[in-house]
Design a protein around this motif. Structure first.
Motif, PDB file in Angstrom:
ATOM      1  N   ILE A  35       0.873  -1.182   0.016  1.00 43.45           N
ATOM      2  CA  ILE A  35       0.153   0.047   0.024  1.00 43.45           C
ATOM      3  C   ILE A  35       0.708   1.186   0.055  1.00 43.45           C
ATOM      4  O   ILE A  35       1.760   1.448   0.843  1.00 43.45           O
ATOM      5  N   HIS A  36       0.459   2.277  -0.971  1.00 41.60           N
ATOM      6  CA  HIS A  36       1.518   3.210  -1.246  1.00 41.60           C
ATOM      7  C   HIS A  36       0.637   4.638  -1.284  1.00 41.60           C
ATOM      8  O   HIS A  36      -0.090   4.768  -1.940  1.00 41.60           O
ATOM      9  N   ASP A  37       0.980   5.293  -0.173  1.00 42.01           N
ATOM     10  CA  ASP A  37       0.177   6.563   0.203  1.00 42.01           C
ATOM     11  C   ASP A  37       1.114   7.753  -0.328  1.00 42.01           C
ATOM     12  O   ASP A  37       1.636   8.577   0.023  1.00 42.01           O
ATOM     13  N   LEU A  41      -3.649   7.521  -2.929  1.00 41.01           N
ATOM     14  CA  LEU A  41      -3.228   6.303  -2.357  1.00 41.01           C
ATOM     15  C   LEU A  41      -3.439   5.288  -3.192  1.00 41.01           C
ATOM     16  O   LEU A  41      -4.714   5.100  -3.858  1.00 41.01           O
ATOM     17  N   HIS A  42      -2.787   4.290  -3.347  1.00 40.61           N
ATOM     18  CA  HIS A  42      -3.004   2.822  -4.138  1.00 40.61           C
ATOM     19  C   HIS A  42      -2.186   1.713  -3.693  1.00 40.61           C
ATOM     20  O   HIS A  42      -1.342   1.805  -2.857  1.00 40.61           O
ATOM     21  N   PHE A  43      -2.413   0.728  -4.495  1.00 44.44           N
ATOM     22  CA  PHE A  43      -1.907  -0.429  -4.044  1.00 44.44           C
ATOM     23  C   PHE A  43      -0.757  -0.752  -5.361  1.00 44.44           C
ATOM     24  O   PHE A  43      -1.012  -0.474  -6.413  1.00 44.44           O
ATOM     25  N   ASP A  44       0.348  -1.311  -4.843  1.00 44.43           N
ATOM     26  CA  ASP A  44       1.487  -1.672  -5.980  1.00 44.43           C
ATOM     27  C   ASP A  44       1.470  -3.297  -6.032  1.00 44.43           C
ATOM     28  O   ASP A  44       1.454  -3.951  -4.740  1.00 44.43           O
ATOM     29  N   PHE A  45       1.146  -3.957  -7.042  1.00 47.59           N
ATOM     30  CA  PHE A  45       0.842  -5.322  -7.045  1.00 47.59           C
ATOM     31  C   PHE A  45       2.180  -5.754  -7.946  1.00 47.59           C
ATOM     32  O   PHE A  45       2.313  -5.228  -9.029  1.00 47.59           O
TER      33      PHE A  45
HETATM   34 MN    MN Z   1       3.403   2.973  -5.878  1.00 45.62          MN
END
Ligand code: MN
Length: 208
Positions: A35-37, A41-45
């Motif tokens: 999880i990257h704020d 804010l998003h998720f990195d997969f």
């Molecule tokens: Mn990211």
């Protein structure tokens, strides 16, 4: 990895440079969801493929339900060590903001299904725009697919979906938390806020 390094100043971020030892030990390839704020804010997969982490930014995170299709925008390959990265990327740096490791584990490419009659190796199937795989994480367990849906080259987009699956290991587990700001790291049990607060203020690579 040139793109990854070109975006970063390694004197100012504690993100890994990616010149450490490659993969050690055997076993299934790894995946990680961070999880990257950042500005948003998003998720990195990220999936380990051929010695790097193939990466997508997923605004809403992995789905729990086959009816949900989640946008996944490809980002640059990351070094394998990045799967352990949890901390603060300093203001002014690429991707500035806090990162927690929300889930991690291994995956297995799924045998060719309806969409992949040709039975391509995983890396080739990925280059061709469709892979399906079974995640064995602490939180994510089940079958997923990534499919490119627009163009090729740098501006393409993908969809991350949960596959309707039968059989052992195909169906349990959850999806991304509804409130990622309160979700906890699988490595440290900390939230984004706790990771940010723990960052030493006078250290290189911290917020200033
Ligand atoms: Mn990211």
């Amino acid at each position: 990895m040139r793109t990854y390094r070109g975006k970063r100043h390694f004197g100012r971020t504690r993100e890994p440079h990616g010149d450490g030892p490659g993969r050690t030990g055997g076993g299934d390839p790894r995946f990680v969801v961070q999880i990257h704020d950042a500005s948003t804010l998003h998720f990195d997969f990220r999936l380990e493929v051929d010695g790097v982490l193939k990466s997508w930014s997923v605004p809403k995170g992995p789905p729990s339900d086959p009816a949900q299709k989640r946008l996944a925008v490809p980002t640059e390959d990351h070094p394998l060590e990045y799967r352990e990265f949890e901390g603060v990327i300093a203001e002014g740096e690429y991707g500035a903001g806090t990162v927690v490791v929300w889930d991690e584990g291994t995956y297995r490419p799924l045998p060719p299904g309806r969409r992949d009659r040709r039975g391509l190796p995983f890396a080739d199937a990925l280059a061709d725009g469709h892979v399906s795989f079974r995640l064995h994480g602490a939180k994510l367990r089940g079958d997923y697919a990534l499919t490119r849906f627009r163009g090729g080259g740098k501006r393409d987009s993908w969809l991350l979906v949960r596959e309707r699956s039968t059989g052992k290991g195909g169906g349990s587990g959850r999806g991304a938390p509804a409130d990622p700001a309160r979700a906890r790291s699988v490595r440290s049990g900390r939230t984004l806020r706790q990771v940010a607060a723990a960052e030493p203020a006078d250290d290189e690579g911290s917020r200033r």
